[in-house]
Design a protein around this motif. Sequence first.
Motif, short mmCIF file in Angstrom:
data_model
loop_
_atom_site.label_atom_id
_atom_site.label_comp_id
_atom_site.label_asym_id
_atom_site.label_seq_id
_atom_site.Cartn_x
_atom_site.Cartn_y
_atom_site.Cartn_z
N PHE A 111 9.18 -42.38 28.14
CA PHE A 111 10.57 -42.84 28.14
C PHE A 111 10.60 -44.37 28.07
CE2 PHE A 111 14.73 -43.86 29.79
CZ PHE A 111 15.54 -42.85 29.30
N HIS B 25 11.05 -41.64 38.26
CA HIS B 25 10.56 -40.52 37.46
C HIS B 25 9.97 -40.97 36.12
CE1 HIS B 25 10.15 -36.81 35.37
NE2 HIS B 25 11.29 -36.86 34.74
N VAL B 26 10.65 -41.86 35.41
CA VAL B 26 10.24 -42.10 34.02
C VAL B 26 9.40 -43.36 33.82
CG1 VAL B 26 12.14 -40.80 33.02
CG2 VAL B 26 12.39 -43.26 33.40
N THR C 222 6.06 -43.54 31.74
CA THR C 222 6.03 -42.39 30.83
C THR C 222 6.46 -42.86 29.44
OG1 THR C 222 8.35 -41.77 31.03
CG2 THR C 222 6.84 -40.89 32.70
N PRO D 264 3.06 -38.92 30.54
CA PRO D 264 2.73 -40.29 30.92
C PRO D 264 2.24 -41.10 29.72
CG PRO D 264 1.48 -38.68 32.21
CD PRO D 264 2.07 -37.97 31.05
N ILE E 99 15.97 -42.79 38.65
CA ILE E 99 15.51 -42.36 37.33
C ILE E 99 14.22 -43.09 36.98
CG2 ILE E 99 16.09 -42.24 34.88
CD1 ILE E 99 18.98 -41.97 35.65
N GLY F 97 9.16 -38.22 27.43
CA GLY F 97 9.06 -39.06 28.62
C GLY F 97 9.81 -38.45 29.79
N TYR F 98 11.03 -38.00 29.51
CA TYR F 98 11.78 -37.42 30.62
C TYR F 98 11.13 -36.11 31.09
CZ TYR F 98 15.45 -36.64 33.90
OH TYR F 98 16.12 -36.48 35.09
N LEU F 99 10.44 -35.43 30.16
CA LEU F 99 9.75 -34.20 30.55
C LEU F 99 8.45 -34.49 31.29
CD1 LEU F 99 10.38 -31.99 27.41
CD2 LEU F 99 11.65 -32.07 29.54
N GLY F 100 8.06 -35.74 31.38
CA GLY F 100 6.91 -36.06 32.21
C GLY F 100 5.63 -36.40 31.47
#
Lengths: 545, 315
Positions: A390, A384-385, A388, A455, A381, A450-453
């Motif tokens: 997140f 990915h985040v 970002t 940055p 995880i 954040g989880y959607l990307g």
Amino acid sequence: MSDATLDIEGLHDAGPDYLRAGHSVLSWLGAIDHKRIAILYAASTTFFFFVGGMAATMIRAELVAPQGHFFTNDTYNKLFTLHGIVMVWFFLVPVIPTTLGNFLLPLMLGARDLAFPRLNLFSWYLNIAGGALTIAAILFGGVATGWTFYEPFTSFYANGYVTLALMGVFVVGFSTIATALNFIVTIHTLRAPGLTWMRLPLFVWSLYATSLIMILATPVLAITLLLVAAERVFDVAVFDPTRGGDPILFQHLFWFYSHPAVYIMILPGMGVVTEIITCFARRRVFGYATMVMALLAIAVIGFFVWGHHMFVSGQSSYSNLIFSFLSFMVAVPSAIKVFNWTATLYRGQITFEASMLYALGFVGLFTMGGLTGLFLASVPIDVHVTDTYFVVAHFHYIMVGGMVSAFFGGLHFWWPKITGRLYSENWARTAAMLMFLGFNLTFFPQYIMGYLGMPRRYHTYPPEFQVYHVMSSLGAVVLAVAYLLPLFYLTASLFRGRIAGANPWDSTGLEWTTTSPPPEHNFHTTPRITRGPYGYHPPGEAARV
Amino acid sequence: MNDFLPTETVGSQAASATDHLFYALLGISVAVVLLVSGLILVFSIRYRRGSKADRSELPPILQREVEIGWTLATLFLFLSIFGWAVSENFSFGTVPTNGLEIHVVAKQWMWKLQHPGGQREINALHVPVNKPVRLIMNSEDVIHSFYVPSFRLKQDVVPGLTTQLVFTPIKVGTFRLLCAEYCGTDHSAMTGKIVVMTPEDYSRWLDTSPASEDLVAQGRDIFTRLGCAGCHDARAAVRAPDLKGVFGQPVPLADGTVVQADETYLRDSILQPRKQIVAGFDPVMPSFAGRLSDAELETVIAYLKSLADTDGDTR
């Protein structure tokens, strides 16, 4: 704690309170009374809070539109750098230890002052000197490195007064070290007779754990910043990859300080919240010994988790494995503290003064920040985040939702102690609730984007994220109002507030057994301690009003 | 690019694994937040000052049991999540052997990519669906980070270090490429796209894209032009390690350690030859730092790797 029925009236003969003990400018700027130095710190940290807050406001205003309106890329980058540097080193790290800690530690120990009063004043001047260097760097045109000063960007690709800002942070670090040293020595040597280690209030324990981290971690930051400055100014190759240096080494050094620094920021908040919850639930804290152990465990394990900032940096996947494991482990004592605060409410006699609202808000927001920390400790995880929004949301839940809520809770709780006046409880409750709502509106959407990307540190962004940015900016408006409100009603209380009396909350804390505001030398006679803290009810009996 | 709900943008094999873990953790977190805030709310109402609720004290033994109980429960829960996260991490991190190798050079503020056939792209990458892709990445200046949100993947691109990113796109479409590590003024403009195509479209795209010589041929030219063979050849007067078949093999060093000859090793050996001296050789090689651009360096490394590929004995 010591007998709450101590002869308070008799103390009025002990001379004027610390606020009236001198009126000249010099009596403040040359003060060695820990209480006056706490006020000096309160003034400077409040100033830095609003400087950092203004930068945040400008960032949120700019991010309402995907392409921005007001600033160039460079200006935007300088704004988030300014926000980070000022908030981390000039507000979050010092604020609770140097204001509430400075004021209350000797009072909670039954001491006249800190162990080294002059060192205490000197550390305030170091703080101001560091602040002046940093503010100068901003006024001369700003710095756009990010607060993390990553290499080789900072040494070779960043323009502006970077070295000046580095020196500002370097100097303020020594202020932190001096305060920590002072606290550790004070706690070891100046406890009142009978005040054994396991009778210390948890706020004192939290300051002790924090000071240990400060004194061990901050020198690493100082060394690292010196290396960066040497590379930037004298072209000494340290992190420069073209000459065999390693930019990843910088990250190891930086996070070796900066992750423990997170606990420097949050542990004092945990201490404050414990004092407040026990008082307004009229309960002994649930699991005192466990709470002490949890504080120390966080302080120790916190030194071994820095690599979780570097899962995608190119460090080996086995390092990632170990840092991931340790990051899960450091979450265990944090979780236990949340359970213990909750359990402290059980069978209490609960009232909801403003500081209690802040404290309960802290528990909720800290829980959400802590749980999202588990997401970031999980390597897949985090890949990915990381970098970002997140992550931005996560650390603001800990730093702002947690730490700042705790600070405001503590400020309201001890305001009558510090000033001798009561503020408007209704306005204070309104501000507390606004802060909770505004905070969630500002930062919860950041988890989603954040989880959607989305940055972090992006001046312009893809339009699909606009809805979240607009929500976040609206929340920031609410939050700004909530932060400004106390300026007014707390200031008003100084002139028109009701006289508080020595112990308006009917707390059992030793600091409340002297007058409010306390006399210059705190206690007329040295208190003798015969019991543990939080004696709101006899052990084994029910909470009473 | 158009669809941004996470459930719709699972663009790689890694993405769905990450999402499963994420939603599981989300479920646990929601449960914990509801539990804690629910308890706070219930206690706040039930034990508000002056209420008639029962407040007799619990026996201390019960307190201790409760504490030990939730400590162990928390520990067990966290260890389980950790175990799951680790298993996911190590299953999708493995490097495929049949993958498409793309060389990536990051610089302020653009992505330069090159295909094995020599096709160059800027801020865009065309790849076929369902075929593993291996990015071999270097930076010319500061640290950047190659981030494709729809793939749930990110890897820093570090000057002086060769990093890799492996993914298998599973969906045809166009996905965002972003720089995730702050890299200066136009950081937020250092964006691009990943175009995942059907194999047929991809070969059509390759045919119509202007390709210079392929990487290996370019690398061979540079290798010759710089006179590398003058030493690195069995018949040369100056003795230097034979490079045939070196890639992927363990190399014993003068200091007694052994390194794996990967891209980072080859790169370091060209730019900083004195960093790791091969056992039995003199440190006589000059540095080629500053004489080769990162893109040229990539071609030389591709050439050296091809030497390994053709040599059946050592692979």
